[in-house]
Design a protein around this motif. Structure first.
Motif, mmCIF file in Angstrom:
data_model
loop_
_atom_site.group_PDB
_atom_site.id
_atom_site.type_symbol
_atom_site.label_atom_id
_atom_site.label_comp_id
_atom_site.label_asym_id
_atom_site.label_seq_id
_atom_site.Cartn_x
_atom_site.Cartn_y
_atom_site.Cartn_z
ATOM 1 N N GLY A 54 0.788 -1.230 0.000
ATOM 2 C CA GLY A 54 0.000 0.000 0.000
ATOM 3 C C GLY A 54 0.815 1.272 0.000
ATOM 4 N N GLU A 55 0.435 2.164 0.909
ATOM 5 C CA GLU A 55 1.051 3.488 0.991
ATOM 6 C C GLU A 55 2.545 3.410 1.326
ATOM 7 O OE1 GLU A 55 0.017 7.364 3.525
ATOM 8 O OE2 GLU A 55 -1.740 6.375 2.641
ATOM 9 N N GLU A 56 2.907 2.491 2.208
ATOM 10 C CA GLU A 56 4.321 2.341 2.555
ATOM 11 C C GLU A 56 5.130 1.945 1.325
ATOM 12 O OE1 GLU A 56 7.382 0.077 5.600
ATOM 13 O OE2 GLU A 56 5.446 -0.863 5.164
ATOM 14 N N ARG A 57 4.595 1.023 0.533
ATOM 15 C CA ARG A 57 5.287 0.591 -0.685
ATOM 16 C C ARG A 57 5.469 1.757 -1.654
ATOM 17 N NH1 ARG A 57 7.232 -3.570 -3.041
ATOM 18 N NH2 ARG A 57 7.167 -3.849 -5.290
ATOM 19 N N SER A 58 4.436 2.559 -1.808
ATOM 20 C CA SER A 58 4.519 3.726 -2.693
ATOM 21 C C SER A 58 5.588 4.698 -2.214
ATOM 22 C CB SER A 58 3.177 4.449 -2.760
ATOM 23 O OG SER A 58 2.209 3.631 -3.349
ATOM 24 N N ARG A 59 5.620 4.955 -0.912
ATOM 25 C CA ARG A 59 6.602 5.866 -0.334
ATOM 26 C C ARG A 59 8.020 5.338 -0.538
ATOM 27 N NH1 ARG A 59 9.389 5.819 4.098
ATOM 28 N NH2 ARG A 59 8.254 4.111 5.044
ATOM 29 N N LEU A 60 8.213 4.036 -0.296
ATOM 30 C CA LEU A 60 9.534 3.436 -0.462
ATOM 31 C C LEU A 60 9.964 3.436 -1.925
ATOM 32 C CD1 LEU A 60 9.200 0.447 2.022
ATOM 33 C CD2 LEU A 60 10.757 2.399 2.263
ATOM 34 N N LYS A 61 9.027 3.179 -2.820
ATOM 35 C CA LYS A 61 9.334 3.172 -4.248
ATOM 36 C C LYS A 61 9.782 4.567 -4.697
ATOM 37 C CE LYS A 61 9.551 0.612 -7.846
ATOM 38 N NZ LYS A 61 10.759 -0.180 -7.945
ATOM 39 N N GLU A 62 9.096 5.597 -4.205
ATOM 40 C CA GLU A 62 9.487 6.970 -4.525
ATOM 41 C C GLU A 62 10.889 7.271 -4.010
ATOM 42 O OE1 GLU A 62 6.616 9.845 -3.205
ATOM 43 O OE2 GLU A 62 4.985 8.775 -4.207
ATOM 44 N N ARG A 63 11.189 6.822 -2.794
ATOM 45 C CA ARG A 63 12.515 7.065 -2.227
ATOM 46 C C ARG A 63 13.595 6.322 -3.027
ATOM 47 N NH1 ARG A 63 15.885 10.464 -1.074
ATOM 48 N NH2 ARG A 63 17.545 9.757 0.278
ATOM 49 N N GLU A 64 13.301 5.087 -3.406
ATOM 50 C CA GLU A 64 14.233 4.296 -4.202
ATOM 51 C C GLU A 64 14.560 5.039 -5.505
ATOM 52 O OE1 GLU A 64 14.378 -0.259 -5.812
ATOM 53 O OE2 GLU A 64 12.609 0.926 -6.316
ATOM 54 N N GLU A 65 13.535 5.526 -6.161
ATOM 55 C CA GLU A 65 13.725 6.243 -7.424
ATOM 56 C C GLU A 65 14.508 7.535 -7.227
ATOM 57 O OE1 GLU A 65 9.785 6.516 -9.048
ATOM 58 O OE2 GLU A 65 9.664 4.336 -9.317
ATOM 59 N N ALA A 66 14.255 8.233 -6.130
ATOM 60 C CA ALA A 66 14.977 9.482 -5.840
ATOM 61 C C ALA A 66 16.468 9.204 -5.636
ATOM 62 C CB ALA A 66 14.388 10.168 -4.604
ATOM 63 N N ILE A 67 16.775 8.149 -4.926
ATOM 64 C CA ILE A 67 18.179 7.798 -4.701
ATOM 65 C C ILE A 67 18.838 7.423 -6.031
ATOM 66 C CG2 ILE A 67 19.764 6.168 -3.597
ATOM 67 C CD1 ILE A 67 17.684 5.955 -1.307
ATOM 68 N N LEU A 68 18.145 6.665 -6.849
ATOM 69 C CA LEU A 68 18.690 6.277 -8.156
ATOM 70 C C LEU A 68 18.964 7.483 -9.056
ATOM 71 C CD1 LEU A 68 16.679 3.055 -9.046
ATOM 72 C CD2 LEU A 68 19.148 3.237 -8.688
ATOM 73 N N ARG A 69 18.091 8.478 -8.990
ATOM 74 C CA ARG A 69 18.283 9.680 -9.816
ATOM 75 C C ARG A 69 19.558 10.417 -9.442
ATOM 76 N NH1 ARG A 69 12.647 9.986 -9.417
ATOM 77 N NH2 ARG A 69 12.751 11.424 -7.673
ATOM 78 N N LYS A 70 19.928 10.354 -8.161
ATOM 79 C CA LYS A 70 21.145 11.049 -7.713
ATOM 80 C C LYS A 70 22.333 10.340 -8.269
ATOM 81 C CE LYS A 70 19.448 13.035 -3.471
ATOM 82 N NZ LYS A 70 19.639 13.109 -2.046
#
Length: 70
Positions: A54-70
């Motif tokens: 759910g929401e936790e997965r969405s939040r973690l996925k966003e964080r994962e993508e943000a780290i990858l972009r860096k």
């Protein structure tokens, strides 16, 4: 043991036992101690994603993508 040797030991162990998240978490702690905190966070986020919903997965996925972009 040099830093690169320690890193190689961790990576080899992770390859040998890919299903064991404990090794990855210890490696993440080691990365924190060796000025690679973002990489450590990335590993922890990916481990949490394995069981998140759910929401936790969405939040973690966003964080994962943000780290990858860096």
């Amino acid at each position: 043991m040099t830093r690169e040797t320690e890193k190689a030991v961790f990576l080899n162990r992770i390859i040998e036992v890919p299903e064991d998240d404990t090794v990855r978490l210890v490696y993440a702690d080691w990365l924190d101690e060796n000025a690679e905190s973002e990489r450590a966070e990335f590993i922890r986020v990916q481990i949490k994603l394995g069981s998140a919903e759910g929401e936790e997965r969405s939040r973690l996925k966003e964080r994962e993508e943000a780290i990858l972009r860096k």
